[in-house]
Scaffold this motif. Sequence first.
Motif, mmCIF file in Angstrom:
data_model
loop_
_atom_site.group_PDB
_atom_site.id
_atom_site.type_symbol
_atom_site.label_atom_id
_atom_site.label_comp_id
_atom_site.label_asym_id
_atom_site.label_seq_id
_atom_site.Cartn_x
_atom_site.Cartn_y
_atom_site.Cartn_z
ATOM 1 N N ASP A 579 0.863 -1.194 0.000
ATOM 2 C CA ASP A 579 0.000 0.000 0.000
ATOM 3 C C ASP A 579 0.893 1.235 0.000
ATOM 4 O OD1 ASP A 579 -2.068 -1.802 0.209
ATOM 5 O OD2 ASP A 579 -2.180 -1.634 2.393
ATOM 6 N N GLY A 612 -2.504 0.060 -4.191
ATOM 7 C CA GLY A 612 -2.908 -0.826 -3.103
ATOM 8 C C GLY A 612 -4.251 -0.472 -2.505
ATOM 9 N N ASN A 613 -4.380 -0.646 -1.169
ATOM 10 C CA ASN A 613 -5.648 -0.452 -0.469
ATOM 11 C C ASN A 613 -5.796 0.984 0.013
ATOM 12 O OD1 ASN A 613 -6.588 -3.195 -0.620
ATOM 13 N ND2 ASN A 613 -4.992 -3.699 0.872
ATOM 14 N N GLN A 623 -11.602 -4.117 3.222
ATOM 15 C CA GLN A 623 -10.503 -3.590 2.432
ATOM 16 C C GLN A 623 -10.988 -3.221 1.031
ATOM 17 O OE1 GLN A 623 -8.092 -2.645 4.347
ATOM 18 N NE2 GLN A 623 -6.392 -3.869 3.591
ATOM 19 N N LYS A 625 -9.668 -1.338 -2.729
ATOM 20 C CA LYS A 625 -8.550 -0.846 -3.518
ATOM 21 C C LYS A 625 -8.759 0.631 -3.877
ATOM 22 C CE LYS A 625 -6.182 -4.735 -4.111
ATOM 23 N NZ LYS A 625 -4.787 -4.879 -3.663
#
Length: 812
Positions: A579, A612-613, A623, A625
């Motif tokens: 991330d 990433g997240n 979670q 993206k």
Amino acid sequence: MKVSYRWLSEYVDVTGYSAEELAEKLTRSGVEVDEVEKLNKGVEGVVVGYVAAKEKHPDADKLNVCTVDVGLEAPLQIVCGAKNVAAGQKVPVAMIGAKLPDGLVIKRAKLRGVESQGMICSAKELGLNDKFLPKEIQEGILVLPEATPVGASALDVLNIDDEVLELDLTPNRSDCLSMLGTAYEIAAIIGRDVKLPDPREGLVEKEPAADSLLSVSISAPEACDRYLARVIEGVKIGPSPLWMQNRLMAAGVRPINNVVDITNYVMLEYGQPLHAFDADKVAGGRIDVRFAREGEKLVTLDDSERELLPSMLLITDAEKPIAIAGVMGGANSEVTGETVRIALESARFSGASVRRTSRQLGLRSEASLRFEKEVNAEAVEAALDRAASLLCQYAGGSAKSGNAEAVAKAAEPVNVVLSLAKVNGYLGTELTAAEVSGVLDRLHFTYETAGDTFTVHIPGRRGDITRDVDLIEEVARLHGYDNIPTTLMYGVTTPGSLNPAQKIRRAVRNLFAASGLNEVISYSLTHPSRKSRFPGTYLEAQLIPLAMPMSEERSVLRTSLIPGLLDVAEYNSNRNQADIALFEIGKVYLTNEKTITRQPEEKQLLSALLIGNRTAPHWQLKQEKVDFYDLKGLMEKLTTSLGIADVLYRSAAPVGFHPGRTAEVFVKQEGEEVFIGRIGQLHPSLQGDLPSDAYLLEVELDTLIRLAGPTVEFHALPRYPAITRDLAIVVERSVPVGAILETARTAAGSLLEFSDVFDIYTGDRLGNDRKSVALSLVYRHPERTLTDEEVTLANGKVLEALEQTFAAELRK
């Protein structure tokens, strides 16, 4: 610069001042002295002796029994183990009772049964630095010249009873890179006169004239102002006088032979480097000063072959280069033991040219050190005459009359006008005209006065003085910094602050950091292949190469910040950081020219990268993206904080971005749309080793700063109620929702306070090419309560505009 106290005393009377006291005064006047070194490490009672005879010791193969005459009634018997001791030598002898370094006292002794009445000394035993001496002497006793008087004190003969001041000079004080320059400085500080040597004393001149034997020309006038040469014939190469060797060693210069030692001696004395060529090796009797040609090479005096660049200034003869100007001579014209004719050079080369050449070759010499700082134009000829006269005295030569000379540019006199009022205004003093003129007299500057104004003629040795403030500094330091009173500052003061652009940049940094992004600073220099990694906004920009890159990895200037962010992201992902949220503010360098002819344009960009997240793992949160809308949210937050309204996002497919997940950002201003940057996903073909989709933002920060308005607006709390109406319409799927909102706002008029889309529906009931868009419209009047009739009328205008513009239908 190392300055011998005894040598200095030949030019200025230092009676009453020890070396330590002079060092203190020099330091207080602005010329720092790092150290005062005493050459005498504790030597007493050492005299010059003559080895009249040498015999083998009867009981020791490695010892010799020497009969040494030291000027007494009877010679001394001394046992010596040095391999190089021989009859007929003049040597330093430590008598009975003499003291040597480390407290050693010489006593009468017996060595293997033979009495020894003293000790024949080596240089090391006398505390001398023997690194300058030949190896055979370093390993044995010190052999003195034949002309050395027997019985003389070795302290005087070897200059042991001397002290050396090591000056730590700032770059502007190149005048103190010479003994005469230092003498002028000392004389100014203690108020004494300077005794200059007569450069022509001992000079023997004979016909024909030097310019009939040697021609001189300057083909590079931009790098050489003046070039002089003398021809000296009948030279006999040998050792220089001991007193000269002693002075050179005290200054940190190794003696070589009489010719080289004399050029070094005069360089130390006048600050003017000289070079001696073997005149018989100068082809065609011709010297030319020119720049190197492509592919030329020269083996220098250190036996290294140097590849020469066209920017390097050379001394050449009719066939070949024979020296690198101001740096080092060539081995092909070196003075050797067979040399009998000398061509002696003295010149004024450009400091910038010598500095560049020295740096490119990685070769720095005592000569280049002085040329780099610009030598005294007034000393060029005097130093040449001085060296020629010494060659006549100590090398048996005779000089041809006159000089061979070429002048490209005459030295211009420097005159500086100084007013008494400005001196006192700058220093906060109340000096009189007489006190200021006294300082100028001590400096040995000539001047004219008109009331309280001085017109000062600056001598060539003080190239650091070009303006009146330089003279004011001279007055300050010689008047004494300690004598300048402490006064309060006065006048209008301006508190320091950030300018508007700096404030905005700081605010942008704080905003992005508060939004969870980490700032990075990447290299402005990059590899040419980085542009193919991500071409950036400026596709037509040509890469700008460095003339002398330290490595190929840092050989061109960047045209985008994104490649640097991608490199940082890959570095982190390779270390299990999936991330990543980064931003950078930096400059890019743009030109459309393949060969640079004008200054490239510098643009300041703001770039960001998300991978990433969106959030860190949490038991209560799912979670998700990051996507395009995270960037859009950042962009909206940025423009709102800068007070920029009317921001438009247009779908686009620029090179390097994903064609379906990218927008170009514009600001509508005075009827025009100003481009500010792009946001979107990195094209999948450029993804490389990144762990997941990368989303990029790159905007022109300079443009944002220019468009920024008031960042704080006050709105009073509403006093009257609002009326909300919802409106659902059916339109073609291709119709942008943003265009629908814009049309609705325009049609509703001034009563509309807020509008937004709260639902979009697509499904079989509407057909494959239709969608339903639900709008929330909030109406309010700032000074009264609205009626239903007014709101219905405004809402009807909205519906009518949507029907006419997009063929919208009211959803049933």
